[in-house]
Design an enzyme around this catalytic site. Structure first.
Site, PDB file in Angstrom:
ATOM      1  N   CYS A   2      55.114  40.749  38.275  1.00  0.00           N
ATOM      2  CA  CYS A   2      56.518  40.782  38.661  1.00  0.00           C
ATOM      3  C   CYS A   2      56.711  41.779  39.795  1.00  0.00           C
ATOM      4  O   CYS A   2      55.926  42.702  39.973  1.00  0.00           O
ATOM      5  CB  CYS A   2      57.388  41.210  37.492  1.00  0.00           C
ATOM      6  N   ASP A  97      56.944  40.263  26.080  1.00  0.00           N
ATOM      7  CA  ASP A  97      56.952  41.725  25.966  1.00  0.00           C
ATOM      8  C   ASP A  97      58.199  42.381  26.565  1.00  0.00           C
ATOM      9  O   ASP A  97      58.583  43.481  26.177  1.00  0.00           O
ATOM     10  CB  ASP A  97      55.685  42.329  26.596  1.00  0.00           C
ATOM     11  N   LEU A 299      37.258  38.094  40.439  1.00  0.00           N
ATOM     12  CA  LEU A 299      36.880  38.519  41.792  1.00  0.00           C
ATOM     13  C   LEU A 299      35.411  38.892  41.688  1.00  0.00           C
ATOM     14  O   LEU A 299      35.035  39.826  40.981  1.00  0.00           O
ATOM     15  CB  LEU A 299      37.736  39.686  42.268  1.00  0.00           C
ATOM     16  N   VAL A 328      34.487  36.954  48.583  1.00  0.00           N
ATOM     17  CA  VAL A 328      34.949  37.075  49.974  1.00  0.00           C
ATOM     18  C   VAL A 328      33.844  37.647  50.863  1.00  0.00           C
ATOM     19  O   VAL A 328      33.074  38.509  50.444  1.00  0.00           O
ATOM     20  CB  VAL A 328      36.230  37.944  50.067  1.00  0.00           C
TER      21      VAL A 328
HETATM   22  N1  LIG Z   1      32.776  40.502  47.994  1.00  0.00           N
HETATM   23  C1  LIG Z   1      33.609  40.452  46.954  1.00  0.00           C
HETATM   24  N2  LIG Z   1      34.321  39.332  46.713  1.00  0.00           N
HETATM   25  C2  LIG Z   1      35.198  39.275  45.690  1.00  0.00           C
HETATM   26  N3  LIG Z   1      35.415  40.288  44.853  1.00  0.00           N
HETATM   27  C3  LIG Z   1      34.728  41.435  45.021  1.00  0.00           C
HETATM   28  C4  LIG Z   1      33.792  41.572  46.078  1.00  0.00           C
HETATM   29  N4  LIG Z   1      33.263  42.824  46.005  1.00  0.00           N
HETATM   30  C5  LIG Z   1      33.855  43.427  44.951  1.00  0.00           C
HETATM   31  N5  LIG Z   1      34.733  42.596  44.346  1.00  0.00           N
HETATM   32  C6  LIG Z   1      35.583  42.874  43.179  1.00  0.00           C
HETATM   33  O1  LIG Z   1      36.087  44.203  43.260  1.00  0.00           O
HETATM   34  C7  LIG Z   1      35.633  44.958  42.135  1.00  0.00           C
HETATM   35  C8  LIG Z   1      35.415  46.411  42.523  1.00  0.00           C
HETATM   36  O2  LIG Z   1      34.618  46.489  43.655  1.00  0.00           O
HETATM   37  P1  LIG Z   1      33.499  47.580  43.827  1.00  0.00           P
HETATM   38  O3  LIG Z   1      33.348  47.847  45.247  1.00  0.00           O
HETATM   39  O4  LIG Z   1      33.726  48.695  42.894  1.00  0.00           O
HETATM   40  O5  LIG Z   1      32.313  46.669  43.350  1.00  0.00           O
HETATM   41  P2  LIG Z   1      30.971  46.912  42.614  1.00  0.00           P
HETATM   42  O6  LIG Z   1      30.795  48.240  42.001  1.00  0.00           O
HETATM   43  O7  LIG Z   1      29.912  46.396  43.502  1.00  0.00           O
HETATM   44  O8  LIG Z   1      31.232  45.968  41.399  1.00  0.00           O
HETATM   45  P3  LIG Z   1      30.393  44.826  41.002  1.00  0.00           P
HETATM   46  O9  LIG Z   1      29.226  45.443  40.277  1.00  0.00           O
HETATM   47  O10 LIG Z   1      31.277  44.003  40.143  1.00  0.00           O
HETATM   48  O11 LIG Z   1      30.006  44.171  42.282  1.00  0.00           O
HETATM   49  C9  LIG Z   1      34.386  44.212  41.665  1.00  0.00           C
HETATM   50  O12 LIG Z   1      34.051  44.463  40.324  1.00  0.00           O
HETATM   51  C10 LIG Z   1      34.792  42.790  41.884  1.00  0.00           C
HETATM   52  O13 LIG Z   1      35.651  42.328  40.837  1.00  0.00           O
HETATM   53  N1  LIG Z   2      54.198  39.632  35.405  1.00  0.00           N
HETATM   54  C1  LIG Z   2      55.041  40.481  34.922  1.00  0.00           C
HETATM   55  O1  LIG Z   2      54.998  41.687  35.200  1.00  0.00           O
HETATM   56  C2  LIG Z   2      56.059  39.861  33.988  1.00  0.00           C
HETATM   57  C3  LIG Z   2      56.441  40.680  32.787  1.00  0.00           C
HETATM   58  C4  LIG Z   2      56.149  40.078  31.442  1.00  0.00           C
HETATM   59  N2  LIG Z   2      54.859  40.493  30.967  1.00  0.00           N
HETATM   60  C5  LIG Z   2      56.282  38.564  31.396  1.00  0.00           C
HETATM   61  O2  LIG Z   2      55.308  37.884  31.241  1.00  0.00           O
HETATM   62  O3  LIG Z   2      57.365  38.061  31.520  1.00  0.00           O
END
Ligand SMILES: Nc1ncnc2c1ncn2[C@@H]1O[C@H](COP(=O)(O)OP(=O)(O)OP(=O)(O)O)[C@@H](O)[C@H]1O
Ligand SMILES: NC(=O)CC[C@H](N)C(=O)O
Length: 551
Positions: A2, A97, A299, A328
């Site tokens: 939200c 909630d 992600l 990404v």
């Molecule tokens: N290239 C990417 N594409 C999409 N999501 C990503 C990418 N890199 C990191 N993330 C997301 O962001 C989070 C935090 O990123 P961070 O840089 O801490 O990665 P990390 O320690 O390498 O984590 P991971 O072990 O999951 O790769 C990751 O756990 C993942 O969910």
């Molecule tokens: N996404 C939100 O922050 C919305 C609030 C609430 N958890 C709902 O689902 O309505």
């Protein structure tokens, strides 16, 4: 997610000023909640108010519209209550909630105590007309954004702002719940029952912005876990292969007990975060047609933190739905693309029945520059460093989940934030151990934990929510955090020369990955998002102010 907005002005019966600011920010606030949006204008006790909210419906059998207004209250809420004793789970299941939380606040004698008995990320603004008080704040870990700014006698509280605004904003520190008295204009802080090392600095930054002294009754002890040295030659496995090391560790009864406990808590955290959403994807929610599209995504860099999330998510997502793995890259063969594909293979082997959608998001420099200027820089604001720019942009594109032929329909995205702070995954943790032994590592972890809410969580929330999706962080679940932080640092991480890189750091989490069958992902070396996706230029100083984020 939200979007919430509240602006109020003392000694005023005309909301024009506040409405003018609302009109400016409203499109950005509304992007956070695509299911509904509305606003309330109020003239009450010599103050004029504007409350605005947009809703991403995630809880309850029906959507709860916001702002919620009744005789006693006006309430805007961004967040998720996932557990705790203050609101029973069957109530949340039926009614969501938002309303139960409002009822709790309406009758609360001790707001901090009641909120401490809840679990989940949130930020809210709540006007209690009977008490002539406005309450506002963020959960104790600071997982949701709330910015605060002041112009003349008007105070602004909003999930997001824009750089163009003539009001300087800061992130409201997640140090407790603030109250504003409509009778006296005093701001008081009801602090969480622990204090971070940067508490004073953050409160005084806020006092400068508000040009007021903030009343604070309790003088709290600094939250600090005591340090105990390991008793034996803990984790001495030099020159062995990762397979041998993990097998040895998992055969150690004491160590394995911690792995099992972590598995139980993390599963629970993931289950809640997947189960708590309507059974429709972005495309099908309007028609309410049950669908088999992805409602949950991860992600996904392929690294150990997110690999565990994806594998455990498989257990709790409907077996008919696909799971999107959003990856990404800012250059075709970025390291995270390679590890992403490698770990995808591993997931497919372990869970061959699941439809895994590996979404290859490739971003060209021209598109990056365009979107940063058009949108992302405003979401990152008021943060402003080169690191904020890299992480903010990478996360925005990752969570947009868009390629030339596909747009992810997920409403919930799991991310691995918090794992490195809790389990000791950063290079600086290795350096600390080398420099000052276990005690220095313990202190480095304490500092990282105390800083987490100020560094990145609110920014990440602002950036991901811009796509009308909810960012959920299972590693930052209260029960996971409490368990991991109850362990000695050497039970969580061992970034010493005795254990090679890709094994020693986050050794507890890596052992869990190995135990779950992620044998290759378990020993992948950490590559931070900005380098793994190749968005960052390693020649730049990440902590310098970014010229690219300036207007
Ligand atoms: N290239 C990417 N594409 C999409 N999501 C990503 C990418 N890199 C990191 N993330 C997301 O962001 C989070 C935090 O990123 P961070 O840089 O801490 O990665 P990390 O320690 O390498 O984590 P991971 O072990 O999951 O790769 C990751 O756990 C993942 O969910
Ligand atoms: N996404 C939100 O922050 C919305 C609030 C609430 N958890 C709902 O689902 O309505």
């Amino acid at each position: 997610m939200c979007g919430i907005f509240c602006m109020f002005e003392a000694n005023s019966h005309d909301a024009d000023n506040c409405l003018c600011t609302y009109n400016c920010i409203q499109p950005t606030v509304n992007r956070r909640g695509p299911d509904y949006h509305s606003s309330v204008t109020l003239d009450f006790e010599n103050h004029s108010f504007v409350f605005g909210a947009s809703v991403l419906w995630l809880q309850g059998k029906e959507m709860t519209k916001q702002p919620v207004e009744n005789e006693q209250s006006v309430f805007i809420f961004n967040g998720d209550i996932f557990g705790g004793t203050s609101i029973p789970s069957d109530v949340r299941k039926n009614f969501g909630d938002t309303i139960p939380l409002l009822h709790l606040l309406e009758k609360s004698e001790d707001v901090i105590d009641d909120l401490m008995n809840l679990q989940g990320p949130y930020s809210f603004v709540y006007l209690n007309k009977k008490r002539s008080k406005l309450y506002f704040g963020r959960d104790p870990y600071g997982r949701r954004s709330l910015l605060i700014g002041m112009k003349d006698s008007a105070i602004l509280l909003t999930s997001v702002a824009t750089r163009m605004l003539d009001i300087k904003c800061v992130e409201l520190p997640a140090v407790g719940i603030f109250t504003y008295s409509l009778e006296t204009g005093e701001v008081e802080l009801l602090p969480w029952p622990f204090r971070h090392s940067n508490f004073k600095e953050k409160v005084s930054e806020l006092e400068t912005i508000l040009n007021k002294t903030i009343k604070l009754q309790q003088n709290l002890e600094l939250a600090h876990h005591t340090f105990i040295n390991p008793t034996d030659n803990y984790l001495q496995y030099p020159l062995l292969s990762p397979d041998c090391i993990f097998s040895n560790l998992l055969n150690d009864a004491r160590f394995f007990q911690n792995v099992q406990q972590l598995e139980v808590l993390l599963e629970k955290a993931i289950e809640k975060r997947i189960a708590t959403q309507p059974a429709f994807c972005h495309k099908c929610i309007k028609s309410r047609n049950p669908c088999i599209h992805s409602t949950t995504g991860v992600l996904f860099s392929g690294g150990v933190d997110c690999a565990i999330l994806a594998l455990l998510a498989d257990k709790y997502c409907s077996k008919h739905c696909s799971i999107d793995l959003l990856n990404v890259s800012f250059s075709g063969n970025a390291p995270d693309r390679q590890t992403g594909l490698q770990t995808l293979d591993e997931l497919k082997q372990i869970r061959p029945e699941r439809k895994w959608n590996f979404v290859e998001i490739n971003v060209k420099e021209s598109e990056l520059n365009l979107e940063r200027e058009r949108r992302i820089a405003d979401l990152i604001y008021p943060l402003n460093t080169i690191l904020d720019d890299s992480l903010g942009c990478a996360l925005w594109f990752a969570s947009r989940g868009q390629t030339e032929s596909y747009v992810s329909p997920c409403r919930v995205l799991l991310v691995g934030m918090g794992a490195d702070e809790l389990f000791g995954g950063y290079t600086k943790h290795r350096a600390a151990l080398k420099r000052g032994g276990w005690q220095a590592l313990h202190e480095a972890l304490e500092i990282d934990w105390q800083n987490i809410s100020f560094r990145n969580l609110a920014r990440d929330d602002r950036v991901v929510s811009d796509h009308g999706r909810q960012l959920r962080t299972p590693y930052l679940d209260e029960e996971v955090v409490e368990f991991v932080r109850s362990l000695n640092c050497w039970e969580r991480t061992c970034p010493s020369d005795n254990l090679q890189q890709g094994v020693g750091e986050k050794v507890l989490l890596r052992s869990l990955a190995y135990h779950l069958g992620l044998k290759k992902a378990a020993s992948l070396r950490k590559r931070a998002l900005q380098f793994g996706s190749r968005i960052a230029n390693s020649k730049e100083n990440a902590h310098d102010v970014s010229a690219r984020l300036k207007l």
